[in-house]
Scaffold this motif. Structure first.
Motif, PDB file in Angstrom:
ATOM      1  N   ILE A  42       0.846  -1.189   0.000  1.00  0.00           N
ATOM      2  CA  ILE A  42       0.000   0.000   0.000  1.00  0.00           C
ATOM      3  C   ILE A  42       0.882   1.241   0.000  1.00  0.00           C
ATOM      4  N   ASN A  43       0.652   2.131  -0.956  1.00  0.00           N
ATOM      5  CA  ASN A  43       1.317   3.433  -0.962  1.00  0.00           C
ATOM      6  C   ASN A  43       0.627   4.312   0.082  1.00  0.00           C
ATOM      7  N   LEU A  44       1.374   4.769   1.075  1.00  0.00           N
ATOM      8  CA  LEU A  44       0.762   5.479   2.196  1.00  0.00           C
ATOM      9  C   LEU A  44       0.438   6.941   1.902  1.00  0.00           C
ATOM     10  N   TYR A  45       1.042   7.522   0.883  1.00  0.00           N
ATOM     11  CA  TYR A  45       0.818   8.942   0.619  1.00  0.00           C
ATOM     12  C   TYR A  45      -0.648   9.287   0.366  1.00  0.00           C
ATOM     13  N   PRO A  46      -1.332   8.618  -0.569  1.00  0.00           N
ATOM     14  CA  PRO A  46      -2.739   8.978  -0.795  1.00  0.00           C
ATOM     15  C   PRO A  46      -3.634   8.675   0.397  1.00  0.00           C
ATOM     16  N   VAL A  47      -3.305   7.638   1.148  1.00  0.00           N
ATOM     17  CA  VAL A  47      -4.106   7.311   2.333  1.00  0.00           C
ATOM     18  C   VAL A  47      -3.961   8.412   3.375  1.00  0.00           C
ATOM     19  N   ARG A  48      -2.729   8.851   3.586  1.00  0.00           N
ATOM     20  CA  ARG A  48      -2.486   9.918   4.561  1.00  0.00           C
ATOM     21  C   ARG A  48      -3.126  11.229   4.105  1.00  0.00           C
ATOM     22  N   ASN A  50      -5.749  11.653   2.409  1.00  0.00           N
ATOM     23  CA  ASN A  50      -7.209  11.592   2.441  1.00  0.00           C
ATOM     24  C   ASN A  50      -7.766  11.539   3.862  1.00  0.00           C
ATOM     25  N   ASN A  51      -6.891  11.504   4.860  1.00  0.00           N
ATOM     26  CA  ASN A  51      -7.329  11.462   6.255  1.00  0.00           C
ATOM     27  C   ASN A  51      -6.781  12.677   6.995  1.00  0.00           C
ATOM     28  N   ARG A  52      -7.673  13.414   7.630  1.00  0.00           N
ATOM     29  CA  ARG A  52      -7.264  14.646   8.289  1.00  0.00           C
ATOM     30  C   ARG A  52      -6.497  14.403   9.581  1.00  0.00           C
ATOM     31  N   THR A  53      -6.734  13.280  10.212  1.00  0.00           N
ATOM     32  CA  THR A  53      -6.067  13.002  11.483  1.00  0.00           C
ATOM     33  C   THR A  53      -5.291  11.693  11.395  1.00  0.00           C
ATOM     34  N   THR A  54      -4.255  11.597  12.215  1.00  0.00           N
ATOM     35  CA  THR A  54      -3.471  10.364  12.274  1.00  0.00           C
ATOM     36  C   THR A  54      -4.335   9.206  12.746  1.00  0.00           C
ATOM     37  N   ARG A  55      -5.251   9.506  13.656  1.00  0.00           N
ATOM     38  CA  ARG A  55      -6.128   8.456  14.178  1.00  0.00           C
ATOM     39  C   ARG A  55      -6.951   7.821  13.069  1.00  0.00           C
ATOM     40  N   ASN A  56      -7.529   8.641  12.196  1.00  0.00           N
ATOM     41  CA  ASN A  56      -8.323   8.104  11.088  1.00  0.00           C
ATOM     42  C   ASN A  56      -7.449   7.368  10.078  1.00  0.00           C
ATOM     43  N   PHE A  57      -6.252   7.891   9.864  1.00  0.00           N
ATOM     44  CA  PHE A  57      -5.288   7.260   8.961  1.00  0.00           C
ATOM     45  C   PHE A  57      -4.955   5.843   9.433  1.00  0.00           C
ATOM     46  N   VAL A  58      -4.623   5.717  10.709  1.00  0.00           N
ATOM     47  CA  VAL A  58      -4.286   4.410  11.278  1.00  0.00           C
ATOM     48  C   VAL A  58      -5.505   3.493  11.272  1.00  0.00           C
ATOM     49  N   LYS A  59      -6.659   4.037  11.602  1.00  0.00           N
ATOM     50  CA  LYS A  59      -7.884   3.238  11.647  1.00  0.00           C
ATOM     51  C   LYS A  59      -8.206   2.631  10.287  1.00  0.00           C
ATOM     52  N   GLU A  60      -8.044   3.407   9.220  1.00  0.00           N
ATOM     53  CA  GLU A  60      -8.347   2.900   7.883  1.00  0.00           C
ATOM     54  C   GLU A  60      -7.410   1.752   7.504  1.00  0.00           C
ATOM     55  N   LEU A  61      -6.138   1.877   7.866  1.00  0.00           N
ATOM     56  CA  LEU A  61      -5.175   0.815   7.568  1.00  0.00           C
ATOM     57  C   LEU A  61      -5.440  -0.429   8.409  1.00  0.00           C
ATOM     58  N   GLU A  62      -5.806  -0.235   9.661  1.00  0.00           N
ATOM     59  CA  GLU A  62      -6.109  -1.376  10.525  1.00  0.00           C
ATOM     60  C   GLU A  62      -7.334  -2.134  10.026  1.00  0.00           C
ATOM     61  N   GLU A 111     -10.569  -4.115  -5.364  1.00  0.00           N
ATOM     62  CA  GLU A 111     -11.306  -3.100  -6.116  1.00  0.00           C
ATOM     63  C   GLU A 111     -12.552  -2.643  -5.367  1.00  0.00           C
ATOM     64  N   HIS A 112     -13.199  -3.578  -4.675  1.00  0.00           N
ATOM     65  CA  HIS A 112     -14.447  -3.265  -3.979  1.00  0.00           C
ATOM     66  C   HIS A 112     -14.236  -2.836  -2.525  1.00  0.00           C
ATOM     67  N   ASN A 113     -13.072  -3.124  -1.954  1.00  0.00           N
ATOM     68  CA  ASN A 113     -12.879  -2.877  -0.525  1.00  0.00           C
ATOM     69  C   ASN A 113     -11.769  -1.884  -0.194  1.00  0.00           C
ATOM     70  N   TRP A 114     -11.042  -1.435  -1.206  1.00  0.00           N
ATOM     71  CA  TRP A 114      -9.932  -0.512  -0.940  1.00  0.00           C
ATOM     72  C   TRP A 114      -9.913   0.569  -2.013  1.00  0.00           C
ATOM     73  N   PRO A 115     -10.146   1.821  -1.636  1.00  0.00           N
ATOM     74  CA  PRO A 115     -10.302   2.881  -2.635  1.00  0.00           C
ATOM     75  C   PRO A 115      -8.997   3.378  -3.245  1.00  0.00           C
ATOM     76  N   TYR A 116      -7.865   2.852  -2.768  1.00  0.00           N
ATOM     77  CA  TYR A 116      -6.573   3.291  -3.279  1.00  0.00           C
ATOM     78  C   TYR A 116      -5.909   2.148  -4.051  1.00  0.00           C
TER      79      TYR A 116
END
Length: 278
Positions: A42-48, A50-62, A111-116
């Motif tokens: 997973i490339n972390l740049y687009p995930v980071r 798209n998330n305003r907080t670190t908490r949401n960023f970590v939550k999406e990856l978990e 494709e259906h479960n991960w938007p990146y």
């Protein structure tokens, strides 16, 4: 196979990696029916971004990690051995029975479960050489122990950011090696705890206890263990662990005080009430 997860940090010349590995397979690998390695990066740049907080960023990856592990286990009985987290990427690793795995099904699921975008790669690895690469060395095993200890302290209400005396236990084969290391440790700010009796071990009859006044955050403890381990590694020495008194946060001190008060009141009431069998 019993899961036994360990977390540690590994530094190379080019990057700093955080590794989570299931050590439970250490005594049993390789498993002959699981001869292919699957990696999902997973490339972390687009995930980071798209998330305003670190908490949401970590939550999406978990959430991705949990759902992916469940789906691969259910559909192909894949074995999740761990992940590597670097500054720019997150990599999940599995071992597969290739006869039970379908590439297109995984691509459709992503494709259906991960938007990146996710990069999927698999290759033969019948000897589990990548698992060997992920296994911790002696220092990294100490890092795993550090993480487990600090997690336990946090769970008990410790404010790990509060400085306190942190004690480190060292063992030596020869007394001369112990005496030679003392000025090196003192030069780096350690206090030699002459009044504290260290624990001996077979082949290591000469203990030494040192301390520093600092917090017990994971980065702090790991750096200290790395430093001491590096100093004594070539001197016939062995690092034998660390410890400190707990420093409860104000909230946890109040909660513990209230709990003790309630327990005292409850005990007093019980003494006052007549026994049913009297």
């Amino acid at each position: 196979m019993t899961d036994n997860w360990g977390f540690y940090e590994r530094r190379s010349a080019s990057e700093h990696m955080r590794v989570l590995i299931n050590i439970g397979y250490k005594g049993a690998y390789p498993l002959k029916d699981y001869a292919e390695l699957l990696s999902i990066t997973i490339n972390l740049y687009p995930v980071r971004a798209n998330n305003r907080t670190t908490r949401n960023f970590v939550k999406e990856l978990e959430q991705l990690e949990s759902k992916l592990e469940h789906w691969l286990s259910q559909t192909s009985d894949a074995i999740y051995i761990g992940r590597i987290n670097a500054a720019r990427r997150l990599e999940f690793y599995y071992f597969l029975d290739s006869s039970r795995f379908n590439d297109q099904e995984l691509n459709d699921w992503l494709e259906h479960n991960w938007p990146y975008r996710a990069q999927v790669y698999r290759k033969p690895d019948p000897e589990w050489s990548f698992y060997t690469f992920m296994l911790p060395d002696a220092l990294e095993e100490l890092f795993i122990h550090n993480a487990q200890m600090i997690y336990a302290l946090i769970h008990k209400g410790d404010d790990i950011g509060q400085p306190r005396n942190v004690y480190h236990w060292l063992l030596f084969r020869e007394d001369v090696d112990r005496r030679e290391i003392v000025p090196m440790l003192e030069k780096r700010g350690y206090v030699i705890e002459k009044e504290r009796e260290g624990r001996t071990d077979q082949g290591y009859p000469y203990p030494l206890v040192v301390s520093r006044f600092e917090d017990v955050r994971l980065d702090t403890v790991n750096e200290r263990v790395r430093e001491i381990h590096g100093l004594i590694e070539g001197s016939g020495g062995r690092y034998d662990g660390w410890g400190s008194v707990m420093k409860l946060s104000t909230f946890n001190r109040m909660r513990r005080s209230v709990k003790r008060s309630l327990e005292s009141v409850e005990a007093a009431v019980r003494r006052m009430l007549p026994r049913r069998d009297a």
